[in-house]
Motif scaffolding. Structure first.
Motif, mmCIF file in Angstrom:
data_model
loop_
_atom_site.group_PDB
_atom_site.id
_atom_site.type_symbol
_atom_site.label_atom_id
_atom_site.label_comp_id
_atom_site.label_asym_id
_atom_site.label_seq_id
_atom_site.Cartn_x
_atom_site.Cartn_y
_atom_site.Cartn_z
ATOM 1 N N ASP A 17 11.697 4.306 13.781
ATOM 2 C CA ASP A 17 12.606 3.248 13.319
ATOM 3 C C ASP A 17 11.922 1.892 13.226
ATOM 4 O O ASP A 17 12.380 1.006 12.494
ATOM 5 N N ASP A 18 10.836 1.716 13.970
ATOM 6 C CA ASP A 18 10.069 0.477 13.875
ATOM 7 C C ASP A 18 9.180 0.461 12.628
ATOM 8 O O ASP A 18 8.865 -0.605 12.087
ATOM 9 N N LEU A 28 7.169 14.588 15.212
ATOM 10 C CA LEU A 28 7.707 15.195 13.997
ATOM 11 C C LEU A 28 8.491 14.191 13.166
ATOM 12 O O LEU A 28 8.454 14.224 11.925
ATOM 13 N N ALA A 29 9.201 13.280 13.827
ATOM 14 C CA ALA A 29 9.977 12.278 13.095
ATOM 15 C C ALA A 29 9.063 11.399 12.258
ATOM 16 O O ALA A 29 9.376 11.073 11.101
ATOM 17 N N LYS A 30 7.923 10.990 12.819
ATOM 18 C CA LYS A 30 6.983 10.159 12.071
ATOM 19 C C LYS A 30 6.350 10.944 10.924
ATOM 20 O O LYS A 30 6.247 10.449 9.791
ATOM 21 N N ALA A 48 8.764 11.549 7.981
ATOM 22 C CA ALA A 48 9.090 10.365 7.185
ATOM 23 C C ALA A 48 8.007 10.032 6.165
ATOM 24 O O ALA A 48 8.277 9.317 5.200
ATOM 25 N N PHE A 49 6.788 10.560 6.369
ATOM 26 C CA PHE A 49 5.693 10.238 5.452
ATOM 27 C C PHE A 49 5.213 11.458 4.671
ATOM 28 O O PHE A 49 4.154 11.413 4.048
ATOM 29 N N GLN A 50 5.976 12.548 4.681
ATOM 30 C CA GLN A 50 5.619 13.695 3.859
ATOM 31 C C GLN A 50 5.641 13.278 2.388
ATOM 32 O O GLN A 50 6.513 12.564 1.928
ATOM 33 N N GLY A 51 4.631 13.720 1.649
ATOM 34 C CA GLY A 51 4.521 13.326 0.251
ATOM 35 C C GLY A 51 3.731 12.055 0.060
ATOM 36 O O GLY A 51 3.365 11.709 -1.067
#
Length: 578
Positions: free
Chosen positions: A165-166, A196-198, A201-204
Motif C-alpha cells: 500500500d505504500d 506475494l502482494a508486492k 501488483a507488478f505482474q506484467g
C-alpha cells in the motif's frame, strides 16, 4: 531537465512532430548537429561517417548532412549510444542525486536505474519521493525502481517498513520502471503473503531480481514469480544457468562487488543481447581513479570482448531489458543520448549529449536545487567501551565472519579467540577484529556483537552509518575504546565514516543526508575518501575499499555469515546464531 520535446497528442505535439520530420528530411535546421562523426552501430558493428541531427531530446537524422542552430564538430570521433547503468544505489556514491549526476554523466552515463532502498530503509516512502523529485532535476535520465524489501528481513531493525500500500501510489510516476531487486528470495519461495502482494501488483511490469547462488528448482520457483533480471551472479556457471532460464544478467563491477572478471567470458555474440552492465555501489574515489561503465567497457574489450558486444550490453541490451524502447541506438526517432569517444577501444569519453543537451558545466549549473532530507536520522543508545564486551558462550570455537576482498559474499569461519578479564577479545595477530552493529533509528537501542576476519586491523577502529540494508552503524575494531569513540563520532556527525585510534579521530566524512549522503561536492567527498583510506591503512587495514566492505557486513540476504543489530546471522539457515 533534458530538452524535453512534446511529441504527444494535441496541436503542440503535432507541430513538434512536423518539425522533427522536416528537420530529418533536411528541410529545416536542427537544434543541434554533431558534424562528421564516425557513427558506431550496435546492430552490426559498422562505422559510418555522418552528421547527427537533433531536435529537442530526439535524434531526427543520421547518414546525411545537416545544418543546425548549434554545430558540434566531432572531427571523426566515434559516437556510441549513451550508457545505461542498469542497477545502482545513488546513496552508495555518498553524494546527493544532483552531485551523482554531475559525477557520472561526463563518463557517458545518460540513464541510471536506481533503487533508493538505502534511503527508504531510513525514511520510508519519503526517501523514495526524494529520488522521484530528483529525477525531474537531473541532466541524465534518472529512473527509479520501487524498493521491494524494506526492511530486507525481519532479523534487523530498520527506520521504516514499506508494504504494497505504500508502493502503489508511486507505481505510475513517470520515472518509475517497476519493482526493485527482490532480495527476500526465501520469502518468494515460501509464498509469504506480503511478498506475494508486492509481486502480484507488478505482474506484467518489470521486477528486478536479487538471487545470489540460487539454482535448480528453487531458481525456477523464483523466476515463476515473473522476475527477469539478476545482478548477483558471481561465477560464469551461475550466470549461464540463469541465462538458460530466461534471466537477463547484469554484470556488476562496484567498489566492493567485483564480478566483471568472473563473468567476462559469458559475454559474446550469442549472449550480448541478454547481458547488461551495472555498478550497484561505486563511490567517487573509485570513479575518479577508474571510471564508471566506461571502465567496464574498456576492461571487457581489453580482455578480448568484441567492441560490438561490450557497447551493445551497455546500451541497446540494457534499454530492452528495462523496457526503455526509446534509447539504445543512435538513430532517427531515438532519444538523443550519445557519447563522443577520443578512443573507441579504450572507451575514453570526449563529450556527452544527454536528452539532446551537450553536457557541460553550464548545464549542471542551470538545475534547480534539491532540498536535503533526513538530516536528523541518527539516534543511538548511550555507548561506552563496555557496550562492546563479548562474554564467552562456553565453547572454544566461535563464529567469525570471513571477508573476501572484492566480494560481498562472506565466509562462515570459526576461530579460537583470546580472553581477557572474562571476555572474548579481538586477535589482531590472527587478523580477527571485533564487529558491532549499533541500532541508530531510535527504535530499540540494540547492539549486535561478533568477530570478523579479513580487515587486517592491527589497532583502532573504522565505523560507518552506511550499513546495508537497514543502515545501522557498523563498526570494526581492534579494541573497545576505539570502537566506542568511532560510533560516538559518527553520531555527532549525524552520520558518516570515521577512523579512530583509541579516542583520537584520524579521519572522517560527514554524511548527514539520512546518514548516507554528503552535502559536499563529489570532489570533496573523493578527497575525504583518500584521507580515510590512508588512515585505515595506517591502522593496518589491507582492504582496498574498507568502508563499503564494512557497509556490507550487516547485509543478511547475502551468504554466508553476516551481523545485524540483533546479532550474528547465518544466511544459509536464515536464522540468528544463538
Amino acid at each position: 531537465m533534458a530538452a524535453a520535446t512534446n511529441f504527444g497528442p494535441g496541436e503542440e505535439g503535432r507541430r513538434e512532430l512536423a518539425r522533427a520530420i522536416a528537420v530529418g528530411r533536411g528541410e529545416e535546421p536542427a537544434d543541434l548537429v554533431v558534424r562528421d562523426a564516425d557513427l558506431f552501430s550496435v546492430v552490426d558493428g559498422s562505422l559510418t561517417r555522418t552528421d547527427i541531427a537533433v531536435v529537442g531530446d530526439r535524434i531526427v537524422g543520421t547518414h546525411g548532412r545537416y545544418e543546425g542552430a548549434r554545430v558540434l564538430d566531432a572531427a571523426g570521433r566515434v559516437v556510441v549510444p549513451g550508457f545505461i547503468d542498469t542497477h545502482l544505489h545513488v546513496e552508495s556514491s555518498l553524494v546527493t542525486p544532483l552531485e551523482f549526476d554531475r559525477c557520472v554523466l561526463p563518463h557517458g552515463i545518460t540513464t541510471a536505474i536506481c533503487d533508493p532502498h538505502e534511503i527508504a530503509n531510513v525514511l520510508g516512502s519519503g526517501g523514495i519521493r526524494y529520488f522521484l523529485e530528483a529525477s525531474s532535476l537531473t541532466a541524465m535520465d534518472l529512473r527509479v525502481n520501487l524498493s521491494s524489501c524494506v526492511p530486507a528481513t525481519a532479523f534487523e531493525t530498520a527506520g521504516a517498513r514499506l508494504e504494497i500500500d505504500d508502493l502503489l501510489p508511486m507505481r505510475d510516476h513517470p520515472a518509475v520502471i517497476g519493482l526493485a531487486e527482490f532480495m527476500n528470495f526465501p520469502g518468494v519461495l515460501a509464498r509469504d503473503e506480503a511478498v506475494l502482494a508486492k509481486l502480484a501488483a507488478f505482474q506484467g511490469g518489470h521486477i528486478d531480481g536479487h538471487a545470489p547462488l540460487l539454482s535448480g528448482l528453487d531458481l525456477n520457483g523464483y523466476l515463476a514469480a515473473g522476475i527477469r533480471t539478476d545482478h548477483e551472479a558471481t561465477t560464469a556457471d551461475e550466470a549461464r544457468e540463469k541465462l538458460a532460464k530466461g534471466m537477463t544478467i547484469l554484470i556488476r563491477e562496484g567498489s566492493v562487488s567485483k564480478d566483471l572478471d568472473a563473468l567476462a567470458e559469458v559475454l559474446g555474440p550469442d549472449t550480448s543481447a541478454f547481458l547488461c552492465l551495472c555498478t550497484d555501489d561505486r563511490n567517487p574515489l573509485d570513479i575518479a581513479e577508474e571510471g564508471h561503465l566506461d571502465s567496464m567497457i574498456r576492461r571487457l574489450i581489453a580482455g578480448g570482448a568484441r567492441p560490438l558486444d561490450a557497447y551493445r550490453a551497455a546500451s541497446w541490451s540494457a534499454a530492452r531489458a528495462f523496457g526503455l524502447m526509446d534509447r539504445g541506438q543512435v538513430a532517427p526517432g531515438f532519444r538523443a543520448d550519445f557519447v563522443l569517444l577520443d578512443d573507441f577501444h579504450d572507451c575514453r569519453v570526449h563529450q556527452v549529449v544527454a536528452g539532446g543537451q551537450v553536457v557541460e558545466e553550464a548545464l549542471f549549473a542551470s538545475r534547480p536545487p534539491l532540498e536535503p532530507v533526513g538530516l536528523d536520522s541518527v539516534t543511538i543508545p548511550f555507548v561506552t567501551p563496555e557496550s562492546f564486551r563479548i562474554a564467552p558462550d562456553g565453547g572454544n570455537e566461535h563464529p567469525v565472519i570471513g571477508v573476501v576482498p572484492g566480494r560481498i559474499i562472506t565466509e562462515h569461519l570459526t576461530r579460537t579467540l583470546p580472553r581477557e578479564a572474562g571476555a572474548l577479545c579481538a586477535d589482531p595477530a590472527s587478523d580477527v577484529a571485533k564487529v558491532a552493529v549499533v541500532e541508530r533509528h531510535g527504535v530499540n537501542g540494540n547492539i549486535g556483537l561478533g568477530f570478523v576476519s579479513g580487515f587486517g586491523l592491527e589497532r583502532g577502529a573504522i565505523a560507518s552509518s552506511v550499513g546495508h540494508d537497514s543502515h545501522n552503524i557498523c563498526v570494526v575494531g581492534a579494541d573497545d575504546v576505539s570502537m566506542a569513540s568511532a560510533v560516538k563520532r559518527v553520531a555527532k556527525l549525524k552520520g558518516g565514516f570515521v577512523v579512530t585510534d583509541v579516542e583520537e579521530v584520524l579521519a572522517e566524512l560527514a554524511l548527514p543526508v539520512a546518514g548516507l549522503m554528503s552535502l559536499a561536492s563529489f570532489e570533496e567527498v573523493r578527497d575525504a575518501l583518500l584521507d580515510l583510506r590512508k588512515a585505515a591503512r595506517g591502522l593496518g587495514c589491507s582492504l582496498p575499499e574498507p568502508f563499503l566492505q564494512v557497509a556490507f557486513l550487516p547485509l543478511p540476504v547475502i551468504p554466508h555469515l553476516k551481523i545485524t543489530d540483533k546479532g550474528l546471522f547465518d544466511v544459509d539457515r536464515f536464522a540468528l546464531i544463538g
